[in-house]
Design an enzyme around this catalytic site. Sequence first.
Site, mmCIF file in Angstrom:
data_model
loop_
_atom_site.group_PDB
_atom_site.id
_atom_site.type_symbol
_atom_site.label_atom_id
_atom_site.label_comp_id
_atom_site.label_asym_id
_atom_site.label_seq_id
_atom_site.Cartn_x
_atom_site.Cartn_y
_atom_site.Cartn_z
ATOM 1 N N GLY A 352 5.262 -4.525 -3.335
ATOM 2 C CA GLY A 352 4.110 -5.266 -3.831
ATOM 3 C C GLY A 352 2.865 -4.799 -3.124
ATOM 4 N N HIS A 353 1.791 -5.561 -3.296
ATOM 5 C CA HIS A 353 0.506 -5.191 -2.701
ATOM 6 C C HIS A 353 0.118 -6.127 -1.564
ATOM 7 C CE1 HIS A 353 -0.922 -2.805 -6.516
ATOM 8 N NE2 HIS A 353 0.263 -2.425 -6.053
ATOM 9 N N GLY A 354 1.077 -6.880 -1.029
ATOM 10 C CA GLY A 354 0.802 -7.760 0.084
ATOM 11 C C GLY A 354 0.345 -9.136 -0.359
#
Length: 522
Positions: A352-354
Amino acid sequence: MYMKMKGLSFRGLTFMFVVAFLVWSSSLGGCHGRATGKHWSKNRVASATHSSKKGKAHSHGGGHNGNRRGGASKTKPPSTKPKQDVPPSLPPQKGGGGFKGGHSSRFNVLNFGARGDGVTDDTKAFQDTWKASCKGVASTFVVPSNYVFLLSPISFSGPYCQPDIIFQLDGTIIAPTDFKVWGKGLLQWLQFTKLIGLTIQGHGVIDGRGSVWWHVSPFHDPIDDESKLFIPLNSTVQEKSPFPERSELVGKVPSIKPTALRFYGSFNVTVTGIKIQNSPQCHLKFDNCIGVLVHNFSVSSPGDSLNTDGIHLQNSKDVLIHSTTLSCGDDCISIQTGCSNVYIHNINCGPGHGISIGSLGKDNTKACVSNITVRDVIMHNTMNGVRIKTWQGGLGFVQGVLFSNIQVSEVKIPIVIDQFYCDKAKCSNQTAAVALSGINYERIRGTYTVKPVHFACSDNLPCTDISLTAIELKPLQELYHLYGAFCWQTFGELRTPTVPPIDCLHIGKPSSNQIQYDFDSC
């Protein structure tokens, strides 16, 4: 007989009062009151209302620290800083793995004509089941195990439903793959609106079957801006095009991709136990909600599934998310404008992107976010760790944020503030900005593959009161060029030495004539 009617009248009056309050709240727009600068302000009338309404809350330890208030930090900030408040009681769990006492009405979708064969459209049966469930206080809507239910876009709506409905999801719900069902596109697939005390629980699965949407998405879908910072080491590393490949389905896919499960304008809602996978876009969204509890919940989608946020919060307050695993193609948790009193802990994120606050202020809009705590998080193989992203030209502020005890592994950039966010090919320079102040980072440790820290703050409205404590980030040479810490117009303090040294941070505050914050704008 008289006493019974009297009780019903009182309940009805109470219910209509709360509904009127919700409608009034949603009309206020994205910003709530002036921020206090502390996490989890004690002055929370709404939270006290729904906590006392349900009685004593159950423990939300989730097997991590055994403390539903998220636990206290072992690293205490200096006494010059305000003490961080712990979250008060939030909506209690209702029913756990079974049913709460007093639930006299159970409505099984099979009894209303659902086939559950994964082929027949069971939307009407679910609608009929909801109509029956809606009429009874604390009724239970049953989606039984060992069945697969195909549902077209559907809304489970109040505001005239009775409170405290349990949506017991033990079976599997799947989305249609025939694009004709979606028309030109819809914002959501399964929606719950204007409800009080709703709980979705069970061991079931919501499957958005979104792979066909990801690979033929329209070419104007936004792309995460941070990808421009990732430069491969050599030509043997092939960068994927940010745009999906064209196919024979391009032009047939609706221009709007739906969120799998959305709550709107609701009060005291709980999601626990279930799994959402392969959503066309966001998996779980809360919009204009007060009192949100999510725990023992999971999201599962591939890391390259475009714009598939795990949990998306917007215009919502008094939120507790814990004991949750999120794997997706965008932010594991996205916190948008109008959010306050959000407490997130014991999260596994990746791919994911955090976990991100923003993006905020797009198209010169006002954004107000305050009192956010994110702690006890494990991130593996994510684009970012903890991030705040705003557009140039925005207004409002982000104030009172704590990122604590974040363990990162093979994360490209663990700590990010980007006030020049742009998901287009080109964005114009503007002087206005969303003000960022009171952002605290403590005990963030692990490995990175591109850059440890990226602070890019506004020229005219620098970031202030940024603190870093016990930061230990080590490089892991893999596919990308490595860079040192980057800071631009970022002011604050290093409370302890950092690894690597973050010498670019300006110690103290900017000159008084350099900036003019307007914290009353929210």
